[in-house]
Design an enzyme around this catalytic site. Sequence first.
Site, PDB file in Angstrom:
ATOM      1  N   GLY A 466       0.804  -1.176  -0.015  1.00  0.00           N
ATOM      2  CA  GLY A 466       0.053  -0.191  -0.005  1.00  0.00           C
ATOM      3  C   GLY A 466       0.878   1.152   0.096  1.00  0.00           C
ATOM      4  N   ASP A 467       1.930   1.172   0.661  1.00  0.00           N
ATOM      5  CA  ASP A 467       2.872   2.385   0.802  1.00  0.00           C
ATOM      6  C   ASP A 467       3.661   2.525  -0.515  1.00  0.00           C
ATOM      7  OD1 ASP A 467       2.618   2.974   3.648  1.00  0.00           O
ATOM      8  OD2 ASP A 467       3.736   1.012   3.888  1.00  0.00           O
ATOM      9  N   ARG A 468       3.959   1.451  -1.146  1.00  0.00           N
ATOM     10  CA  ARG A 468       4.598   1.406  -2.636  1.00  0.00           C
ATOM     11  C   ARG A 468       3.382   2.165  -3.611  1.00  0.00           C
ATOM     12  NH1 ARG A 468       9.050   2.178  -5.340  1.00  0.00           N
ATOM     13  NH2 ARG A 468       7.600   3.875  -5.591  1.00  0.00           N
ATOM     14  N   VAL A 471       2.927   6.030  -2.903  1.00  0.00           N
ATOM     15  CA  VAL A 471       4.360   6.792  -3.068  1.00  0.00           C
ATOM     16  C   VAL A 471       4.320   6.926  -4.646  1.00  0.00           C
ATOM     17  CG1 VAL A 471       6.866   6.466  -3.237  1.00  0.00           C
ATOM     18  CG2 VAL A 471       5.569   6.208  -1.161  1.00  0.00           C
TER      19      VAL A 471
END
Length: 667
Positions: A466-468, A471
Site C-alpha cells: 500500500g505504501d508503494r 508513493v
Amino acid sequence: MTASGRDHIHALTEALHRLDTRALDRWGQALATVLAAGGRLLVAGNGGSAAEAQHLTSELVGRFRAERAPLSAIALHADSSSVTALINDYGPEEVFARQVRAHGRPGDILLLLSTSGTSPNVLAAAHAGRESGLAVWALTGPGPNPLAKASDLAVCVDAAQVATVQECHLVAVHLLCAAVDAHFVEAGPQAATAEEPDDTRRLVVVGDVLLDRDITGRVEKLSPEAPVPVVSGVRSAERPGGAGMAAVLAAREPGWRVTLVCGLGQDEPGTRVRALLDAAGVEVVSLTMGGVTPVKTRVRAADRTLLRFDADGRTSGSGADSGGTTVLRLGPLPPEARARLAEASAVLVCDYGRGITAHDDVRQALTEAAAGRPLVWDPHPQGTAPVPGTALAVPNTDEVLAFTRDAAPRSLADDTARAVRLLARWPVKQVAVTRGGEGAILVANPESHPLVVPTRRAAGDTCGAGDRLAVTAALMLGTGRLPSHAVAAAVDAATRYVASGGPASLTALPDTATTDPRELADHVRKHGGRVVGAGGCFDLLHAGHLALLEQARRLGDTLIVCLNSDASVRRLKGESRPAVGERERAMLLQALDCVDAVLIFDEDTPERILAELRPDVWVKGGDYAGRRVPEADLVESWGGSVVTVPYVDGHSTTSRIDRLTGQVGAR
C-alpha cells in the site's frame, strides 16, 4: 491537376491512412512526461529528415499551439561548427553519435529520422543512445529496416516514394507536438516545469512512524509442547515502518529528495528508526517532545507470517483505539516542516491512526499545501479525514468498509459504490479504492463511469504494498501526470514490489523497472525468484500459444519469451514466413499479462540466449511429450528443468496460414 500530381496525392492519402497515429500519441504523452520532469529530446536526420527534425525542436522550444514553458529539444545537425568539426576529426559516421554521448543523459529521448533506415551516421547515433541509457525512437520509411531494429520504438511509413515518407514524417511531427500540448493543457501549470532540474523535486511525507522487525527462519517440525511450529535458523532484520517505509521507498526513486514529517520516540527504537532513515537519504523533521516508538515484530517462515506481536506505545485505560492512549507527545510544527511543504512538488500523507494527522498545526499546513500541489492521502480507520483540497485518497477495501460501515460484498460494483460515498463525504477530488490482487478503482465523478485498473496477482509478502502504491501515485502526480495515469502506474509498481519480495527488496538496489530481459532475469534470481523461459516463432498468435504462455507463467516469478527473429523463422519455415514481423510479434507477446519480457534471437535454436538467461524452468508445449527437447542438456547443466505443459489441440499457425492462402486463392 496532372496525372502525376493525382498519383502523388493518392499515394500520400494511402500512406497517411496507414500511419500509426496511436503510437505517435503515446510517444507524445511519454515525451511530455520526460520533458516536464527536466528531461531532454535529441533529434537528428539527414537532408529532408534534418529539416523535419529541426521543425520539431523549434515547435517544442517555442510553441505549437498552446502557451507553455519552453521545453529542452536539440537538433544535432543544426550546429554547423560542431557538425563540420566532428566530420573532419572523427568521420561522418560519428557526427551524431558523439553529440549523443555529449548531450544525452539516462532517461532522455533520442528521436532519429531516416527515410531509408540505413544511414550509417543515424545508426551509429542509435547505438550510442542505447549505450548511454536514452530511449531511442525512430521515424523511418518502410520496415523492417536496420534503424527500426536498432531502436526501442519505431513508426515505419509504408510508402514507396521518399517524398511521401517525408510528408508523413511532417504529419508525425505535428501529431507529436499536439500530444505534448494536450498533456500540458490537461495537467495544468504544474506540469510545465521543464526549467526545474530533476534533483530539486521534493516529496514531503507526513505520517506516523513505526519500527518494523522481521524474524525469519525455517520450520521443519512442530513443538512437542503444543501444536505450534518450531522456527530455527532465525535471522532478524529491521526497517522503518508506517510513513517511514513510504519515505524510504520514495527516496529510492531517482531525481527526488524526500522529507519525512513525523513523530519519533525518544527511545532506542526511535534512535534505530532515525538511523535507518538517515542511511536511506531521508530528511527527518520530528514533532516529538517525548515518548516511545511503536515496534511491530513479525515471525516468518517460507514467505509466510506465522505470528505478529506489537509493542505499540499505548497504555491501558482511557483514550483512543479500544482503550489505549498514546505516550508519544507532539509539539508544534517546526518552521522547517512548513518550508519543506511550501517547496514540495507533491505531498503524501500516511495516516496510521496514531495522532499526527489530528495535530492542528499539521492539518493547517497540509490544507495550505494542498492548494498549490497534489496531495495524496493514505487513510486509516482510526485516523482523521483528509484535508480540503486533497487530490487523491487511496483507501484499501478493508478501510473503505470501515469508513462506510457497509456490509455489502467486496464486489467491483459494491467497492465502486463505497468509493462514490467517500467522494461525497470527504473534501477530496478523487478516490482510488485499492483492491489488493484485483487492482484499483478510481472514481472522479459520481455521475461518470469508474476507471478500473486490473492487475496480475503477484505471490509474495504484501507488507508495504500500500505504501508503494501511494508513493508512486504521489510522485506521478508531482510530475504533472493525470490521476488516471498515476493510479495505473501505482498499481503496476505495487504488483512489481510484491513480486520482487516485498520488504525484502528494500535491501536490494532500487527497482529500475528494467525492460532488458537479461537484467530482469538477474533481478528475479537475486531476490530468490524463479525464472521461466519459453521459446518459439509465435507467428499469428492464437489460443494455443496463449494457453502455453499462461501455464508457463504459473511455474515461476517471471516469464521471458525467446522469440525467433524474422530471418530465423524464414530458415525454419520457408520464405513465405513469418506472416507477422518480429517487432509486431514481440509487441503482441509483451502485451500479454503473462509475459514479462521478450528476447529476439537470430539463430536457428535458442541455445545462446538460454546460456545468457539461464532459466530455472524451460517450457515446451505438450507436442514434445515423449521426446527429449534438443536444448535439455544445456538447461540441465546449470540445474534448470525442462518441462512440457498440456497442448491445446486444433491450433496450428501453419494450418491457419494454409487455410487463409487457400481462401484467398479461391477468390
